[in-house]
Write an enzyme that holds these catalytic residues in place. Structure first.
Site, PDB file in Angstrom:
ATOM      1  N   HIS A   3      -4.649  -0.669   8.049  1.00 33.19           N
ATOM      2  CA  HIS A   3      -4.013  -0.593   9.363  1.00 33.19           C
ATOM      3  C   HIS A   3      -4.796   0.370  10.247  1.00 33.19           C
ATOM      4  O   HIS A   3      -4.242   1.047  11.091  1.00 33.19           O
ATOM      5  CB  HIS A   3      -2.549  -0.141   9.243  1.00 33.19           C
ATOM      6  N   GLU A  41      -4.200 -16.410   9.675  1.00 31.88           N
ATOM      7  CA  GLU A  41      -5.101 -16.026  10.757  1.00 31.88           C
ATOM      8  C   GLU A  41      -6.131 -17.108  11.036  1.00 31.88           C
ATOM      9  O   GLU A  41      -6.498 -17.352  12.188  1.00 31.88           O
ATOM     10  CB  GLU A  41      -5.796 -14.702  10.432  1.00 31.88           C
TER      11      GLU A  41
END
Ligand SMILES: Cc1ncc(C[n+]2csc(CCOP(=O)(O)OP(=O)(O)O)c2C)c(N)n1
Ligand SMILES: [Mg+2]
Lengths: 375, 476
Positions: A168, A98
């Site tokens: 999540h 990322e």
């Protein structure tokens, strides 16, 4: 300021809410999406995002879309068909990194390109925190505007999904609202998503764009087929080619102002409807842009209603609700008839089996509306 | 290097003054190591001499670099035996403008003991496995396979929300675990349930976690497959990829300081090696001389991303050397090779107090998870080939049968017994209550601060007002 009511609210379609972060959507689903694009009928959220990305790539040869698993369409299908259509030099998989994705995006944007970077889940944006907060946010300021990375847009799915557990489900928007120099935008529905995403991609500032993943498939509404943009940081109603595309005030009322964003709005909408049955008239505002946010619209509304309730999924402490509350107390202290209410996530990590307890659900909001109005 | 600089203050100062004169060196550091007397002379005299060959062969070189390369060469003309004396050892000079190739002439070999048919390659050197251990290894592989099949099916039936299988990586899971000792601390990624199985985590314990009942040690807070067990030295799985790697180094450093006869082992996928944490971990491990094994399961895919989109190196094994970490590549579908490599790695890690990197070549035979359909992005033929031709369980079974340590009868008994146990375990797990509401607020900190106590009170009032909003299987 025209406070005209937003035409149609998000329509909910039944569906298997169990598998929203899935690469296993049936191919018929993708076909359906393609048909929808062709006919201009109603679209779900991920297809609206897909359309916006399509238009962004189509209208600017210097636009790029990249991130983990983006080539085959992304784990939420938002980038379906883009690599085939625009080639793998403009739409591509990145390595699983990322900080690399965002750093790369900053460099690409600094050269005058439009870099649309995808972070697979907002929960995984933190390895890129340094690149966003120390780099993207300060790129213009620290160079005296010699350099900027305004072409950078970071898209990332956020929020609860029913079974996401710690990693999540998170709503990390407040972390980024504490970083002057970036914009933070969260759409609530397909139509908003398309118009806002195009605005973000074309905005001359780096933007973090959080997509409510719970709504990727669930939220369906009519989305104009053409290229349109919705303004950031503005609440005025505006009309684009005769299409009433969006004012953030999605419900007018007199007794209390409710402010929210993203997926939480539909929960708040339900609470407003129930409150209405009990004679309480609620005004519901979709903030859409959290940084920089439209204080004036919220202030005007609270001046009218005298009460404010903010609701978000993120933990209440240090959430963006705190900022709104403080600002409105500063501006409307004497107009307030009750303390500002916050109905938010608990101050715990996001817990799998306890999700229904953690969430700021309709009845928590409804109860808070009532106690605020009856204060 | 810093330390060296301080010690060599005079040399550094000397060259700093040179810098002022020439003003065209991009890095004075690289010059400060050249033998002092010769450097000054050669540098001053030879600087203006152009090297025609060099200019011809590299027209788009930036001029500053050009100068620096040229002067190295010049320095070398004076004395071919010159070298930089660095604390890490001598660095020889070369007059050749030669870049290190991005690839070696040949790809790094893959260590293997058993061929595809489970026959031992006669020249192989490997660590002996006793019959008893081999049988446990094989039965655990069978159990892991069976558990994966049944739990996967349970997810399809909506009984659990998510699952990840280790299909194709059974040998990696079980053989690596078998070569370790229980005191070794495991930092898993998420596809290593077999390591925990080997250590004695029961099928019931696996089921309790996946069904998020109150017997789950994680108190139902994390998604299925996020196992963790303190008593098995298995640190709880987090979905975040690669974060476990530097943590393993810290744990290993603790073992080192406590002079323990143990190491830490961190597992990571090929995708995970792209994260910054992987690189931080290898570097920290090398510098701190930590007894840690990095075990990379290179299964070809990170969700839909093939390794060709992940890295352009010769896989992962070659990255070890760049960080000063000893490394080996093994056939991940060969249980004996994995066992031997981990056994040897553990021995070196502890005895020599150093990190080791193992890259196991394998294939993710299953979908990434129950949220994935991998036929969308990879050919079914490829999956089938690995499944049929390279299956690690079959290969190990063949070897076992060659040794007369296994039979068809043992096979069907093992499979039946695993199946029964697992079906029973999930039935039991399903019956058990969810963890109670109080567990929402515990463990955020060592004890709940006042704001959490207040939130618990408010939540309980909300539940009283609207019980229909909350799942009835979570006890209040
Ligand atoms: C920091 C972070 N980014 C992204 C993800 C989403 N994600 C989950 S698994 C995965 C692929 C991992 O691949 P690999 O490391 O090769 O392991 P494998 O699944 O093949 O065992 C990705 C991108 C994540 N879990 N964590
Ligand atoms: Mg992998």
């Amino acid at each position: 300021m025209g406070l005209r009511r937003f035409g149609r609210l998000v329509k909910w379609v039944g569906g298997n809410g169990r598998r929203p972060f899935s690469t296993s959507s049936s191919s018929s689903c993708d076909e359906m999406m393609v048909q929808q694009i062709a006919s201009g009928k109603s679209l779900n959220l991920y297809s609206a995002i897909n359309q916006a990305l399509h238009i962004a790539l189509e209208t600017d040869p210097r636009a790029y879309v990249f991130g983990e698993d983006v080539s085959f369409g992304g784990v939420f299908r938002c980038t379906t068909g883009l690599a085939d259509r625009f080639g793998k030099q403009r739409v591509f998989n990145t390595p699983l990194c990322e900080q690399g994705i965002v750093g790369f995006g900053i460099g690409l944007a600094a050269m005058g390109n439009r870099a649309v970077a995808e972070i697979q889940f907002a929960d995984y944006i933190f390895p890129a925190f340094d690149q966003i907060v120390n780099e993207a946010a300060k790129f213009r300021y620290r160079s005296g505007n010699q350099f900027n990375c305004g072409g950078l847009t970071i898209r990332s799915p956020y929020g609860a999904v029913g079974h996401g557990g710690h990693y999540h489900s998170q709503s990390p928007e407040a972390f980024f609202c504490h970083a002057p120099g970036i914009k933070v935008v969260i759409p609530r529905s397909p139509r908003q998503a398309k118009g806002l995403l195009l605005s973000c991609i074309r905005d001359p500032n780096p933007v973090v764009f959080f997509e409510p993943k719970w709504l990727y498939r669930l939220s369906v509404e009519e989305v104009p087929e053409h290229d349109y943009m919705l303004p950031l940081s503005e609440a005025e109603e505006f009309i684009l080619e005769n299409w009433n595309c969006g004012t953030q005030i999605i419900r007018e009322g007199n007794d209390i102002t409710l402010v929210g964003w993203g997926a939480q709005l539909s929960i708040m909408e339900h609470a407003c409807k129930d409150a209405e049955k009990e004679g309480i008239s609620c005004e519901l505002i979709d903030l859409q842009t959290l940084l920089p946010w439209d204080k004036d619209t919220v202030e005007a509304s609270v001046r009218k209603t005298g009460r404010l309730l903010i609701s978000h999924e993120a933990p209440v402490t240090g959430g963006f609700g705190a900022e709104i509350s403080a600002s409105i107390v500063e501006r409307c202290f004497l107009r307030l008839e009750a303390p500002v209410a916050r109905v938010c996530g608990l101050d715990t990590p996001f817990p799998l089996v306890f999700e229904p307890f953690y969430m700021p659900n309709k009845n928590k909001i409804l109860d808070a509306i009532k106690s605020t109005v009856n204060y | 290097m810093h330390q060296w600089m301080r010690k060599s203050g005079t040399i550094v100062n000397h060259f700093k003054s040179l810098l002022l004169v020439t003003n065209n060196l991009s890095s004075w550091r690289s010059y400060s190591f050249v033998k002092r007397s010769q450097f000054a002379a050669s540098f001053a005299h030879n600087l203006p001499v152009a090297d025609r060959d060099f200019i011809n062969s590299s027209t788009h070189f930036c001029p500053r670099r050009f100068e620096s390369v040229k002067s190295e060469k010049i320095a070398n003309n004076v004395d071919d035996n010159q070298a930089l004396e660095l604390p890490e050892g001598k660095v020889k000079f070369t007059p050749k403008l030669r870049f290190i190739s991005e690839t070696a002439d040949e790809r790094e070999c893959c260590y293997r003991v058993l061929d595809e048919n489970g026959n031992r390659i006669s020249s192989s050197n490997y660590v002996e496995v006793s019959k008893e251990v081999a049988i446990k290894m094989y039965t655990d592989m069978v159990t892991l396979q069976t558990m994966d099949t049944i739990f996967y099916e349970a997810q399809r039936q909506g009984r659990i929300s998510f699952y990840v299988t280790a299909a194709g990586e059974e040998a990696i899971n079980i053989a690596s675990a078998a070569a370790l000792k229980i005191d070794d601390i495991v930092f898993p990624q998420y596809r290593e349930a077999g390591v925990l199985l080997w250590r004695g985590f029961t099928i019931q314990e696996f089921a309790n976690q996946c069904f998020s009942n109150k017997a789950d040690y994680g108190k139902g807070r994390q998604m299925p497959i996020h196992y963790g067990s303190n008593k098995h030295n298995y640190v709880t799985v987090a979905s975040t990829v690669a974060t476990q790697l530097p943590q393993a180094v810290g744990a290993a450093y603790s073992l080192k300081m406590e002079k323990q006869d143990a190491c830490a082992i961190a597992y990571v996928g090929d995708g995970g090696t792209s994260e910054g944490d992987f690189h931080a971990a290898l570097n920290f491990a090398a510098v701190t001389e930590a007894p840690v094994i990095f075990f990379c399961r290179n299964n070809g895919w990170a969700i839909s991303t093939p390794t060709s989109d992940q890295f352009r190196s010769d896989g992962v094994v070659v990255k070890g050397r760049a960080y000063g970490v000893r490394s080996i590549r093994v056939d991940g579908n060969d249980a004996l090779a994995v066992y031997s490599a981990v056994h040897a790695a553990r021995d070196m890690a502890i005895r020599e107090q150093r990190p080791i990197l193992i890259e196991a070549l394998t294939y993710r035979v299953g979908h990434h998870s129950t949220s994935d359909d991998s036929t969308k992005y990879r050919p079914v033929k490829e999956i089938e080939w690995w499944k049929m031709e390279q299956d690690p369980v079959t290969r190990f079974r063949n070897w076992m049968e060659n040794n007369s340590w296994w039979s068809d009868k043992a096979e069907s008994e093992a499979r039946n017994s695993a199946r029964k146990q697992i079906l029973h375990a999930i039935q039991e797990a399903e019956k058990v209550d969810k963890p109670p509401v109080a567990d929402i607020f515990t463990d955020v900190y060592d004890s709940p601060p006042s704001h959490l106590c207040e939130q618990e009170k408010l939540l309980r009032e909300a539940i009283k007002r609207h019980p229909q909003d909350y799942p009835s299987d979570v006890p209040l």
